[in-house]
Design a protein around this motif. Structure first.
Motif, PDB file in Angstrom:
ATOM      1  N   THR A   1      -8.263   2.613   5.102  1.00  0.00           N
ATOM      2  CA  THR A   1      -9.630   2.903   5.187  1.00  0.00           C
ATOM      3  C   THR A   1     -10.624   2.309   4.703  1.00  0.00           C
ATOM      4  OG1 THR A   1      -8.570   4.839   6.476  1.00  0.00           O
ATOM      5  CG2 THR A   1     -11.620   4.691   5.443  1.00  0.00           C
ATOM      6  N   TRP A   2     -10.362   2.379   3.131  1.00  0.00           N
ATOM      7  CA  TRP A   2     -11.271   1.598   1.877  1.00  0.00           C
ATOM      8  C   TRP A   2     -11.143   0.309   2.683  1.00  0.00           C
ATOM      9  CZ3 TRP A   2     -15.804   2.199  -0.386  1.00  0.00           C
ATOM     10  CH2 TRP A   2     -16.379   1.108  -0.928  1.00  0.00           C
ATOM     11  N   ARG A   3      -9.972  -0.543   3.237  1.00  0.00           N
ATOM     12  CA  ARG A   3     -10.531  -1.958   2.958  1.00  0.00           C
ATOM     13  C   ARG A   3     -10.309  -2.646   4.372  1.00  0.00           C
ATOM     14  NH1 ARG A   3      -7.727  -6.399   1.584  1.00  0.00           N
ATOM     15  NH2 ARG A   3      -6.845  -8.072   2.199  1.00  0.00           N
ATOM     16  N   ARG A   4     -10.234  -1.495   5.414  1.00  0.00           N
ATOM     17  CA  ARG A   4     -11.003  -1.826   6.368  1.00  0.00           C
ATOM     18  C   ARG A   4     -12.150  -1.445   6.527  1.00  0.00           C
ATOM     19  NH1 ARG A   4      -9.707   0.987  12.643  1.00  0.00           N
ATOM     20  NH2 ARG A   4     -11.049   0.223  13.871  1.00  0.00           N
TER      21      ARG A   4
ATOM     22  N   THR B   1      -9.178  -4.698  -3.208  1.00  0.00           N
ATOM     23  CA  THR B   1      -9.964  -3.953  -1.948  1.00  0.00           C
ATOM     24  C   THR B   1      -9.138  -3.008  -1.492  1.00  0.00           C
ATOM     25  OG1 THR B   1     -10.538  -6.623  -1.716  1.00  0.00           O
ATOM     26  CG2 THR B   1     -12.055  -4.666  -0.781  1.00  0.00           C
ATOM     27  N   LEU B   2      -8.627  -2.175  -2.279  1.00  0.00           N
ATOM     28  CA  LEU B   2      -8.142  -0.677  -1.534  1.00  0.00           C
ATOM     29  C   LEU B   2      -8.532   0.608  -1.846  1.00  0.00           C
ATOM     30  CD1 LEU B   2      -4.264  -2.093  -2.078  1.00  0.00           C
ATOM     31  CD2 LEU B   2      -5.551  -1.445  -0.065  1.00  0.00           C
TER      32      LEU B   2
ATOM     33  N   LEU C   1     -14.803   8.959   6.061  1.00  0.00           N
ATOM     34  CA  LEU C   1     -14.488   8.636   4.316  1.00  0.00           C
ATOM     35  C   LEU C   1     -14.884   7.010   3.974  1.00  0.00           C
ATOM     36  CD1 LEU C   1     -11.978   9.176   2.771  1.00  0.00           C
ATOM     37  CD2 LEU C   1     -10.399   8.692   4.406  1.00  0.00           C
ATOM     38  N   PHE C   2     -14.528   6.481   4.443  1.00  0.00           N
ATOM     39  CA  PHE C   2     -15.565   5.302   3.615  1.00  0.00           C
ATOM     40  C   PHE C   2     -17.145   4.936   3.074  1.00  0.00           C
ATOM     41  CE2 PHE C   2     -17.699   1.283   3.579  1.00  0.00           C
ATOM     42  CZ  PHE C   2     -17.063   0.545   3.117  1.00  0.00           C
TER      43      PHE C   2
ATOM     44  N   VAL D   1       0.891  -0.846  -0.017  1.00  0.00           N
ATOM     45  CA  VAL D   1      -0.465  -0.314   0.270  1.00  0.00           C
ATOM     46  C   VAL D   1       0.668   1.008  -0.157  1.00  0.00           C
ATOM     47  CG1 VAL D   1      -1.633   1.599   1.211  1.00  0.00           C
ATOM     48  CG2 VAL D   1      -1.788  -0.785   1.168  1.00  0.00           C
ATOM     49  N   ILE D   2       1.965   1.014   0.732  1.00  0.00           N
ATOM     50  CA  ILE D   2       2.403   2.789   0.575  1.00  0.00           C
ATOM     51  C   ILE D   2       3.356   2.316   0.379  1.00  0.00           C
ATOM     52  CG2 ILE D   2       5.121   3.355   2.119  1.00  0.00           C
ATOM     53  CD1 ILE D   2       3.404   1.809   4.972  1.00  0.00           C
TER      54      ILE D   2
END
Length: 687
Positions: free
Chosen positions: A443-446, A323-324, A656-657, A111-112
């Motif tokens: 955040t989206w993945r969580r 799913t990111l 945000l999600f 991700v980073i």
């Protein structure tokens, strides 16, 4: 019929136009930046010049040629490259054997790295195009006031043509880049021949001696030497567009020799005339040729931007698969290469970001400090994931992994350290961009994983639904089709409809599109059918070995089975008449057209008398639906996210999600559903 692959020379030409633009335009500004850092700390003397050119040479050989071309690009994920593709490959290959902590580390690294690459995708077009137009300053033939407007016009045109696809762009850009690399070689060769002593820099001895004799100055120089390898990660990210072999051949046969000749030529020129450190690239040619060279450089830097833009499209698609990111509308632009895609939303965001950087910074020298940090951080993260892949997946001996980590990783860490000191001067920019994007993706993945779990709870197992509600409600005429990604659960729209209206259509088809990593799936291999029945769902009926063109009844090959009272053989399985699941396999260039998929299933397995021979598709009575196709109703499941008191995520992450959730691509368009016969039905949940 299968499509023929493009000839290798054409793929190499396309790769020149799409993949190598970024690294191919580094000679424009790399050495100029080296000799201008910290009030000309690097002097135009023989030890410093030979040390710098030796550093450049061995960075290109060690990091790009050996590590990326020779090793990392062989770790492809179904032909796709890039840090997220490598992350997905590692997680998939390790499978259940990977611990949650190890999987989390791999995911966060990916991700980073992806976030840093997006930052690079913003900075590269801005610095590349600005540096080309700044060649006007050297010519003096055109007012400097045209630099900024000219750069903005060219960048606008570049992003406008992205919808054409990298195949068309690469073909036209490839010719320009071939001329560019030949020009680089032609510019450097006369100076190398005039001062052959510069060839001593081929020995790594001079780079080592430079670092030993003047460690602080060498450390400063390394902060700019990294600019010569910008684009290395783009080579990997763009691999899905053309494949490993065309990229490797183009690099070895043309790109690397041309780059080395040009860098050595600039070094020879600086030794002969130290005053040329102001702009050694344009100083290599006579004054009469500088303005045409500015024009060619402008075209080349536009193409340089193409490398990271194409890479950003690929990374965006990989992020959605992991799913990111929310679902994106992705347009396939090639019939042969799954990596050749266009993502309109990403293209627009990049365009706005690049224009902002150009208007704010206005000169390439102000962006140079920001540039190197994103590159070095990304290549280190890619190397870390590759080392994990080599050791855990490819089972390479530990000593080989450690040696690669020490040699290549040590060099990359030195480059990173040299760029960290530039954070106050602009290096903060990619870090801020990466921090924002990392927050969005995690955040989206969580949220998406939590939402998927809640959706699965609401849907429930398909077996329980067939055994209970589906058998106890009245049936109404008609055909209802439920696109649904998970064969194990009930479409939320189907369950909600039965609970609200207490009826079920006479014919119900649950249709799942399953993506396969090939360009096309043959028509005969696309349809797989599972007739749903009470007690049969997920159960295997023993003793049946009769093939049926990939058709199964609850996981069993068709033959010797009776479903819903309809005799198909010698075994009876109780069921719900008219309820069937269709899995439709598609390649990356096959249409995701749900009505067309249903029609194909009906044509192959419905409307027959069941007396076909062994090699023809098996007749499925539940698919005798030809007369209903034009009146079929398509019902999409939806799960609306609303604010609530749930505390599994902080309030700002929930907000945000929900905002990201509203930006997801419309599935009615993606699945080609007829608007007049498409319904949305589902439920809502708090998050």
């Amino acid at each position: 019929m299968p499509r023929t692959r493009e000839p290798l020379p054409l793929l190499m030409l396309g790769a020149l136009g799409v993949v190598f633009g970024d690294i191919g335009t580094s000679p424009l500004y790399a050495l100029q930046t080296v000799f201008s850092l910290h009030d000309h700390a690097v002097a135009p003397t023989e030890p410093d010049v030979l040390g710098v050119i030796s550093m450049v040479t061995w960075c290109l050989i060690t990091i790009v040629t050996v590590t990326y071309i020779g090793l990392i690009m062989k770790a492809d994920n179904q032909g796709e490259g890039g840090i997220l593709a490598l992350t997905a490959l590692v997680l998939r290959k390790l499978g259940p054997g990977v611990g949650p902590r190890e999987a989390a580390i791999a995911l966060v690294l990916g991700v980073i790295g992806a976030a840093l690459f997006f930052g690079d995708s913003l900075i590269t077009p801005a610095i590349s195009v600005l540096s080309a137009f700044e060649g006007i300053e050297v010519t003096g033939a055109v007012p400097n006031a045209v630099i900024l407007p000219g750069a903005l016009i060219v960048l606008t045109a570049l992003f406008a043509v992205q919808r054409w696809g990298t195949s068309r762009i690469g073909g036209s850009f490839g010719v320009v880049m071939a001329v560019w690399f030949l020009t680089l070689a032609a510019m450097g060769l006369p100076h190398v021949l005039a001062h052959p002593a510069i060839l001593r820099a081929l020995s790594p001895h001079y780079a080592i001696a430079f670092m030993v004799d003047r460690p602080l100055v060498a450390f400063i120089a390394m902060g700019a030497v990294v600019l010569t390898i910008t684009g290395a990660e783009a080579l990997y990210a763009d691999m899905g567009h053309f494949g490993h072999r065309p990229i490797a051949l183009a690099w070895g046969c043309l790109v690397l020799p041309a780059l080395l000749l040009n860098y050595f030529g600039q070094g020879a020129l600086i030794l002969a005339d130290p005053s040329t450190i102001v702009n050694p690239f344009f100083s290599m040619v006579p004054e009469a040729l500088r303005l045409p060279l500015v024009g060619l450089a402008a075209m080349a830097t536009v193409i340089a931007s193409q490398a990271v833009i194409s890479g950003a499209f690929s990374v965006s698609r990989q992020a959605t698969r992991l799913t990111l990111l929310p679902k994106l509308k992705i347009t396939q632009t090639s019939s042969e290469h799954g990596g050749q895609i266009y993502v309109g939303s990403v293209n627009l965001l990049l365009f706005l970001g690049v224009l902002t950087l150009v208007l704010v910074f206005q000169h390439s020298s102000r962006l140079a400090a920001a540039y190197g940090l994103a590159v070095t951080a990304t290549i280190i993260l890619v190397l870390a994931l590759f080392l994990l892949y080599a050791h855990r997946v490819r089972r390479r001996p530990l000593w080989q992994v450690v040696m690669l980590a020490v040699v290549v990783g040590g060099l990359e860490l030195l480059l990173l350290a040299a760029n960290l000191v530039k954070i106050p001067d602009g290096g903060w920019l990619p870090l801020v961009i990466a921090a924002v994007l990392t927050t969005i993706m995690l955040t989206w993945r969580r949220g998406a994983l939590q939402l998927a779990a809640r959706r699965q709870e609401l849907e429930g197992p398909i077996a329980d639904f067939v055994a209970g509600p589906a058998r106890s409600v009245p049936r109404v005429p008609g055909l209802a089709v439920y696109p649904h990604p998970d064969p194990a659960t009930v479409p939320l729209a189907l369950r909600t409809g039965v609970e609200m209206h207490h009826v079920l259509h006479e014919h119900v088809v649950i249709l799942t599109l399953e993506h396969v990593g090939v360009p096309h799936v043959h028509r005969d291999d696309r349809v797989h059918v599972d007739v749903l029945g009470d007690g049969a769902v997920g159960d295997r009926v023993p003793g049946l070995r009769v093939p049926g063109d990939g058709v199964t009844v609850s996981g069993v090959p068709v033959g010797g089975v009776t479903v819903g009272g309809v005799p198909v053989g010698g075994v009876t399985v109780g069921g719900v008449p008219g309820l069937v699941h269709v899995s439709y396999h598609v390649g990356f260039h096959d249409s995701q057209d749900v009505p067309a998929a249903l029609r194909t299933a009906v044509e192959r397995h419905g409307g027959r008398d069941g007396s076909c021979s062994d090699d023809c598709p098996q007749h499925i009575p539940e698919l005798d639906l030809a007369e209903h196709l034009d009146e079929a109703v398509y019902v999409l499941s939806m799960l609306r996210v609303v604010p609530g008191e749930d505390r599994t995520m902080p309030r700002w992450q929930r907000a945000l999600f929900r905002g990201l959730h509203r930006t997801s691509a419309q599935r009615t368009q993606v699945l080609h559903l007829p608007p007049a016969r498409t319904l949305l039905m589902g439920a809502e949940t708090e998050l």
